[in-house]
Design an enzyme around this catalytic site. Structure first.
Site, short mmCIF file in Angstrom:
data_model
loop_
_atom_site.label_atom_id
_atom_site.label_comp_id
_atom_site.label_asym_id
_atom_site.label_seq_id
_atom_site.Cartn_x
_atom_site.Cartn_y
_atom_site.Cartn_z
N CYS A 85 79.74 27.76 81.31
CA CYS A 85 79.62 28.76 82.37
C CYS A 85 80.76 28.56 83.37
O CYS A 85 80.83 27.49 84.01
CB CYS A 85 78.27 28.63 83.06
N CYS A 235 82.82 36.60 86.11
CA CYS A 235 82.34 35.87 84.94
C CYS A 235 83.47 35.05 84.29
O CYS A 235 84.38 35.62 83.66
CB CYS A 235 81.71 36.82 83.89
O1 PYC Z 1 80.92 32.53 84.80
O2 PYC Z 1 80.86 32.11 82.66
C1 PYC Z 1 80.35 32.54 83.69
C2 PYC Z 1 78.99 33.10 83.64
C3 PYC Z 1 78.21 33.30 82.54
C4 PYC Z 1 77.01 33.85 82.99
C5 PYC Z 1 77.08 33.98 84.36
N1 PYC Z 1 78.30 33.50 84.74
#
Ligand code: PYC
Length: 310
Positions: A85, A235
């Site tokens: 993550c 993300c």
């Molecule tokens: O930042 O990789 C990320 C992530 C995955 C799900 C929520 N954040």
């Protein structure tokens, strides 16, 4: 149980510092499998309401099996473990800095999908050098109920993603409900059509792209996470999957900086170098801030002490 909360570009992370289950010894992947199989109640109690909510991701801090690593981290959400993550790793960097366990510089962190590099720039800014990321399939079309045919790429950035280049809906905060419904429908359509990541893996994240709002940015995204919440940050693993697709298309050069906006307008700075297996090694730079430090209390008289789903 002692936890420290932070947010990275708006997306929350809860780091469990003390009081987590004993996972025994072995690789991080083995210990993560044990956490998932034997301690799901612990994960739920940390993240579900009334203590948490669906957008929150936890990182259980454990001893690394690789002595070169500063720590080991097992990530989980309200449904399952996450291999890697990005936002939680940046949140963990800010948390370790807050605790005085790391200082600015380069550090190695062990995760269930491999060792990643953390670069702490200052107390609130960190880069993650992620695992090798790659595109598995280009331009996969799927019929989505109520939305017609949607085309996207299947790529790995530490988690599996379906990436749709041109979102049919504007990527604005006002549209979060319809964007969530659309991405849930896309994910259901992928499942129904048997479209998966490598070795039949569930594509649990769906990412829509569109034009950025800021002139300095190259793109904006909306990312559906496994439990049905959307990522407030751009993300980290989804940005890594995006870089893999850009590189595979020859659309972005190694070392060049790509500014990725999230649906709330927060940003990551992205770049990559070529990987050893045909993919890319992404670097994701972002900012995280510690928001609270707490002891979680599990009163035996509390009927909701282990959390509940709403
Ligand atoms: O930042 O990789 C990320 C992530 C995955 C799900 C929520 N954040």
């Amino acid at each position: 149980m002692r936890v420290i909360d932070s947010h990275t570009a708006g997306e929350p992370t809860r780091v469990v510092i003390d009081g987590g289950p004993d996972l025994g010894s072995g690789s991080l992947a083995e210990r993560a499998a044990r956490l998932e199989a034997e301690h799901r109640g612990f994960c739920d109690s940390v993240l579900l309401e009334p203590r948490g909510h669906d957008a929150m991701i936890a990182a259980l801090l454990v001893a690394p099996s690789d002595p070169d690593c500063v720590a080991g981290a097992i990530y989980f959400n309200t449904l399952q473990n996450l291999g890697m993550c990005g936002h939680a790793t940046i949140g963990l960097a800010a948390t370790l800095a807050y605790l005085g366990r790391i200082t600015p510089g380069r550090h190695k962190l062990e995760t269930p999908v491999g060792v990643v590099e953390l670069v702490l720039h200052d107390a609130n800014t960190a880069s993650v050098v992620n695992v090798e990321s790659y595109r598995l399939r280009k331009s996969v079309s799927v019929k989505v109920e109520g939305h017609g045919t949607v085309t996207g790429d299947v790529a790995w950035g530490g988690n599996w993603f379906f990436l749709v280049r041109n979102s049919p809906l504007a990527l604005t905060v006002d549209n979060i409900r319809p964007l969530t419904d659309l991405t849930l429908a896309i994910r259901a359509a992928l499942e129904a059509a048997g479209i998966t990541g490598a070795d039949g893996a569930w594509i649990d994240h769906v990412e829509l792209f569109g034009p950025p709002e800021a002139e300095s940015a190259q793109g904006r995204n909306f990312v559906l996470c496994p439990g049905g919440a959307y990522d407030r940050s751009p993300c980290g693993t989804g940005s890594s999957a995006k870089l893999a697709c850009l590189a595979a298309d020859g659309a972005w050069q190694p070392g060049a900086e790509w500014i990725q906006e999230s649906v709330i307008g927060s940003t990551y700075a992205l770049s990559y170098r070529p990987g050893e297996q045909g993919g890319v090694i992404p670097t994701v730079r972002g900012q995280a801030f510690v928001t609270s430090e707490a002891n979680l209390i599990f009163d035996p008289a509390d009927p909701y002490r282990m959390g509940f789903r709403s």
